[in-house]
Design a protein around this motif. Structure first.
Motif, PDB file in Angstrom:
ATOM      1  N   ALA A  17       0.846  -1.192   0.000  1.00 28.06           N
ATOM      2  CA  ALA A  17       0.000   0.000   0.000  1.00 28.06           C
ATOM      3  C   ALA A  17       0.882   1.243   0.000  1.00 28.06           C
ATOM      4  O   ALA A  17       2.087   1.159   0.216  1.00 28.06           O
ATOM      5  CB  ALA A  17      -0.894  -0.009   1.236  1.00 28.06           C
TER       6      ALA A  17
ATOM      7  N   MET B 262      -3.074  -4.179  -9.691  1.00 29.03           N
ATOM      8  CA  MET B 262      -2.996  -5.543  -9.191  1.00 29.03           C
ATOM      9  C   MET B 262      -3.107  -6.566 -10.317  1.00 29.03           C
ATOM     10  O   MET B 262      -2.537  -7.638 -10.244  1.00 29.03           O
ATOM     11  CB  MET B 262      -4.090  -5.796  -8.158  1.00 29.03           C
ATOM     12  CG  MET B 262      -3.803  -5.132  -6.846  1.00 29.03           C
ATOM     13  SD  MET B 262      -2.196  -5.613  -6.185  1.00 29.03           S
ATOM     14  CE  MET B 262      -1.524  -4.008  -5.872  1.00 29.03           C
TER      15      MET B 262
ATOM     16  N   LYS C 245      -3.269 -16.481  -4.472  1.00 35.13           N
ATOM     17  CA  LYS C 245      -4.730 -16.489  -4.618  1.00 35.13           C
ATOM     18  C   LYS C 245      -5.324 -17.694  -3.885  1.00 35.13           C
ATOM     19  O   LYS C 245      -6.358 -17.579  -3.246  1.00 35.13           O
ATOM     20  CB  LYS C 245      -5.119 -16.480  -6.100  1.00 35.13           C
ATOM     21  CG  LYS C 245      -5.023 -15.078  -6.708  1.00 35.13           C
ATOM     22  CD  LYS C 245      -5.540 -15.011  -8.125  1.00 35.13           C
ATOM     23  CE  LYS C 245      -4.441 -15.345  -9.104  1.00 35.13           C
ATOM     24  NZ  LYS C 245      -4.850 -15.132 -10.510  1.00 35.13           N
TER      25      LYS C 245
ATOM     26  N   ASP D 264      -6.205  -8.369  -6.654  1.00 33.37           N
ATOM     27  CA  ASP D 264      -6.845  -7.239  -6.006  1.00 33.37           C
ATOM     28  C   ASP D 264      -7.419  -7.656  -4.641  1.00 33.37           C
ATOM     29  O   ASP D 264      -7.253  -6.964  -3.646  1.00 33.37           O
ATOM     30  CB  ASP D 264      -7.988  -6.746  -6.906  1.00 33.37           C
ATOM     31  CG  ASP D 264      -8.139  -5.245  -6.857  1.00 33.37           C
ATOM     32  OD1 ASP D 264      -7.099  -4.572  -6.758  1.00 33.37           O
ATOM     33  OD2 ASP D 264      -9.273  -4.775  -6.905  1.00 33.37           O
ATOM     34  N   ASP D 265      -8.070  -8.812  -4.622  1.00 27.56           N
ATOM     35  CA  ASP D 265      -8.654  -9.314  -3.374  1.00 27.56           C
ATOM     36  C   ASP D 265      -7.562  -9.696  -2.375  1.00 27.56           C
ATOM     37  O   ASP D 265      -7.702  -9.472  -1.175  1.00 27.56           O
ATOM     38  CB  ASP D 265      -9.554 -10.532  -3.646  1.00 27.56           C
ATOM     39  CG  ASP D 265     -10.763 -10.164  -4.507  1.00 27.56           C
ATOM     40  OD1 ASP D 265     -11.117  -8.970  -4.530  1.00 27.56           O
ATOM     41  OD2 ASP D 265     -11.326 -11.062  -5.156  1.00 27.56           O
TER      42      ASP D 265
ATOM     43  N   PHE E  38      -4.586  -8.383  -2.196  1.00 30.34           N
ATOM     44  CA  PHE E  38      -4.036  -7.114  -1.711  1.00 30.34           C
ATOM     45  C   PHE E  38      -4.950  -6.505  -0.652  1.00 30.34           C
ATOM     46  O   PHE E  38      -4.499  -6.064   0.400  1.00 30.34           O
ATOM     47  CB  PHE E  38      -3.878  -6.152  -2.894  1.00 30.34           C
ATOM     48  CG  PHE E  38      -3.243  -4.848  -2.522  1.00 30.34           C
ATOM     49  CD1 PHE E  38      -1.868  -4.703  -2.540  1.00 30.34           C
ATOM     50  CD2 PHE E  38      -4.016  -3.763  -2.149  1.00 30.34           C
ATOM     51  CE1 PHE E  38      -1.279  -3.501  -2.188  1.00 30.34           C
ATOM     52  CE2 PHE E  38      -3.444  -2.558  -1.796  1.00 30.34           C
ATOM     53  CZ  PHE E  38      -2.069  -2.425  -1.817  1.00 30.34           C
ATOM     54  N   PHE E  39      -6.240  -6.536  -0.945  1.00 32.28           N
ATOM     55  CA  PHE E  39      -7.208  -5.935  -0.025  1.00 32.28           C
ATOM     56  C   PHE E  39      -7.184  -6.658   1.316  1.00 32.28           C
ATOM     57  O   PHE E  39      -7.166  -6.036   2.377  1.00 32.28           O
ATOM     58  CB  PHE E  39      -8.612  -5.987  -0.643  1.00 32.28           C
ATOM     59  CG  PHE E  39      -9.600  -5.139   0.073  1.00 32.28           C
ATOM     60  CD1 PHE E  39      -9.543  -3.760  -0.043  1.00 32.28           C
ATOM     61  CD2 PHE E  39     -10.579  -5.704   0.874  1.00 32.28           C
ATOM     62  CE1 PHE E  39     -10.445  -2.956   0.631  1.00 32.28           C
ATOM     63  CE2 PHE E  39     -11.485  -4.912   1.555  1.00 32.28           C
ATOM     64  CZ  PHE E  39     -11.421  -3.530   1.432  1.00 32.28           C
TER      65      PHE E  39
ATOM     66  N   ALA F  24      -3.802  -5.621   3.001  1.00 39.83           N
ATOM     67  CA  ALA F  24      -3.481  -4.215   3.255  1.00 39.83           C
ATOM     68  C   ALA F  24      -4.532  -3.498   4.087  1.00 39.83           C
ATOM     69  O   ALA F  24      -4.261  -2.440   4.636  1.00 39.83           O
ATOM     70  CB  ALA F  24      -3.282  -3.479   1.923  1.00 39.83           C
ATOM     71  N   ARG F  25      -5.706  -4.073   4.200  1.00 39.32           N
ATOM     72  CA  ARG F  25      -6.740  -3.311   4.907  1.00 39.32           C
ATOM     73  C   ARG F  25      -6.428  -3.197   6.400  1.00 39.32           C
ATOM     74  O   ARG F  25      -6.931  -2.300   7.069  1.00 39.32           O
ATOM     75  CB  ARG F  25      -8.120  -3.919   4.689  1.00 39.32           C
ATOM     76  CG  ARG F  25      -8.297  -5.277   5.309  1.00 39.32           C
ATOM     77  CD  ARG F  25      -9.723  -5.759   5.159  1.00 39.32           C
ATOM     78  NE  ARG F  25      -9.864  -7.078   5.702  1.00 39.32           N
ATOM     79  CZ  ARG F  25     -10.978  -7.776   5.667  1.00 39.32           C
ATOM     80  NH1 ARG F  25     -12.042  -7.280   5.104  1.00 39.32           N
ATOM     81  NH2 ARG F  25     -11.032  -8.976   6.188  1.00 39.32           N
TER      82      ARG F  25
END
Lengths: 272, 308
Positions: free
Chosen positions: A64, A221, A248, A257-258, A260-261, A264-265
């Protein structure tokens, strides 16, 4: 005692560097980092990261905003001395051999890579010269490069007036013009159309096929999925490192993307 | 009746040498979340500047809220909110000062419209004494959106609001847009990220100043003309070359971990797999639904062929 070592050859060109005799028997790894750390006062920007990158690998370095990617990359490029830990780049030590590192790497970012007020050929000649290539080498290779990129009619065009996609392809080609062991790509392909982006990745594949290690950071991503392996930095630490497929699976995610989310969230830091 | 409408808008620069926008027409309905999807240089920013009355079209007409962008520019400026692609707030003013400044310019106050920005502003309120120039990318973006909303605009123009922002902040930003839409605000947003297209109600794909297509994301996907396959093997670079050289293959593009391909008419997936088996024993191939990016590539190449 130091001896002259011949760095990994690419397409028959050789880059000469100096390194201690004991390190001549090097491993297959082009980047080796162990507990690499950088502190700024009380703030630990990069916290004991360890990883290896193989010759010819396309390695994605993600995180991030504010995760510490840029700081880590600056250490790997010999621009910033670590606070602790170990790392070698193309066999050179990040504490003592920063000048040799700089000669053996290429660097490209979207923010700065080429001089807009110089022509295409002037940029090629300039960067070739900076990296110590002879005039003759530069002339031969520049010719070849202009042909490959289809820029032959544009050698006297100012870089500032080229379309963004052409600039990016030229910037990448200039970054590997001296046939470095590693090329660092810092957010290389933002903003171009999908077809041009793929032409850019064709160039990256080609460099990797020729044995150049590609170290890339990106915010896209989907682009991360082009990499052989990916590391994910969160709050100064590497929280995950694997192939896109395995990541994955590990996070039970459909896309990077998922993944990473998911990672990083929970980040506490944010910044640029 | 459209809330934002463009009819045959054209814009050139440098005495006509650069054609930024070529005969563009589309309409955005009231309360719609409409996306302009295209790369740098597609003409997105020029379109935004004409709609926000900052640039005058060479030809064609456009209106916002029923007001003409040339004749009635003062009316439009009162009514719209605009978040430019480049961060354009006052870097030397604090978060709070910026917001107050924009409220005052529009003859209103933060209190009057606080309900509209509350969800967004609370996230940056702890930093309200900080100068805008010292904020992180994600926080700048939230402040810019708050400032664009503080006069309760009827139409919101967001020019690449998520460029350069990480995936987590991007996701949060789109959630904010969805909530604003529920308030009845018409939103025109541009983005180079193809994956964000799916979050809009309708999208226009745009390249080199021309619209490629306008529809809902799903309809654009449904109109992809051929079966699409994802294919991978251990040597991806070699596989891509082999696919491009194969006379069974129509198109082949790298898509990260996979390559996406279409086949020549009457060629089956099985035929291709068999032809690759010797060189790529680990080859995997499956039929997939196209994404917006596949559609964009297909349409931009088709347009290119027409132009040739």
């Amino acid at each position: 005692m130091a001896i002259v070592r011949i760095a990994p050859a690419v397409n028959g060109y050789f880059a000469a560097g100096i390194l201690p005799a004991k390190e001549v028997a090097m491993s297959n790894y082009v980047i080796e980092a162990e507990n690499l750390t950088k502190r700024f006062g009380d703030f630990t920007a990069v916290n004991e990261i360890s990883f290896h990158v193989e010759k010819g690998e396309i390695f994605g370095f993600l995180g991030a905003n504010g995760a510490g990617k840029t700081t880590a990359m600056r250490m790997l490029c010999g621009l910033s001395i670590p606070s602790s830990g170990k790392a070698t780049i193309a066999g050179f030590d990040v504490y003592k051999q920063t000048e040799s590192i700089k000669q053996n790497i290429g660097y490209m970012s979207q923010k700065f890579s080429l001089y807009e007020d110089l022509t295409v050929l002037e940029n090629i000649t300039f960067f070739g010269g900076i990296y110590g290539l002879s005039r003759k080498e530069i002339a031969v290779k520049a010719d070849q490069l202009l042909h490959e990129l289809g820029l032959f009619d544009h050698e006297n065009t100012l870089v500032g007036s080229l379309p963004l996609g052409w600039k990016q392809k030229l910037a990448f080609s200039v970054a590997i013009f001296h046939e470095p062991s590693i090329v660092f790509l810092d957010e290389p392909t933002g903003g171009v159309d999908p077809v041009t982006r793929r032409q850019f990745w064709d160039l990256i594949y080609k460099a990797s096929d020729a044995g150049i290690t590609v170290f890339v950071t990106t915010h896209y991503m989907d682009e991360a999925e082009y990499c052989n392996r990916i590391s994910m930095m969160v709050d100064g630490e590497i929280k995950a490192l694997d192939t896109p497929e395995n990541l994955k699976k590990q996070f039970n995610a459909r896309s990077m993307d998922d993944v990473f989310f998911e990672l990083a969230r929970g980040a506490k830091r944010s910044g640029d | 009746m459209y809330d934002v409408e463009l009819n045959h808008i054209t814009k050139t620069y440098e005495n006509g040498a650069v054609q930024a926008v070529k005969d563009v027409s589309f309409g955005v309905k009231k309360g719609e979340l409409f996306g302009l999807i295209g790369p740098d240089g597609a003409g997105k920013t020029s379109i935004f500047r004409m709609l926000t009355t900052l640039l005058i079209p060479d030809s064609g007409t456009a209106s916002v809220n029923g007001f003409d962008v040339v004749e009635d520019f003062r009316e439009i400026r009162k009514r719209v909110g605009y978040m430019p692609g480049k961060f354009s707030l006052y870097q030397d003013l604090t978060v709070e000062e910026n917001l107050e400044f924009f409220a005052t310019v529009f003859n209103t106050s933060i209190e009057e419209n606080y309900d509209l920005i509350k969800d967004i502003y609370v996230q940056i309120e702890p930093f309200k004494k900080r100068r805008a120039g010292k904020l992180s990318g994600g926080m700048k973006q939230k402040l810019a959106l708050s400032c664009a909303l503080i006069h309760r605009p009827t139409v919101l123009f967001l020019d690449e609001p998520t460029t350069g922002v990480d995936a987590v902040s991007r996701k949060e930003f789109w959630e904010m847009l969805r909530r604003l839409k529920e308030q009845g605000i018409t939103i025109l947003v541009s983005t180079p990220y193809m994956d964000e297209a799916a979050l809009c109600e309708r999208i226009a794909l745009i390249q080199n100043g021309s619209i490629l297509s306008i529809n809902t994301p799903q309809e654009i996907i449904n109109s992809y003309p051929k079966p699409l396959y994802a294919i991978k093997a251990h040597k991806m670079s070699a596989l891509l070359h082999a696919l491009r050289d194969s006379n069974l293959v129509d198109s082949a593009f790298s898509f990260g971990e996979w390559h996406h391909i279409t086949l020549q008419d009457s060629v089956t997936a099985e035929q291709l797999k068999v032809s690759l088996q010797a060189e790529f024993p680990t080859v995997q191939m499956e039929a997939i639904e196209p994404g917006i990016e596949d559609c964009f590539i297909q349409q931009s190449l088709a347009q290119h062929e027409v132009e040739l």
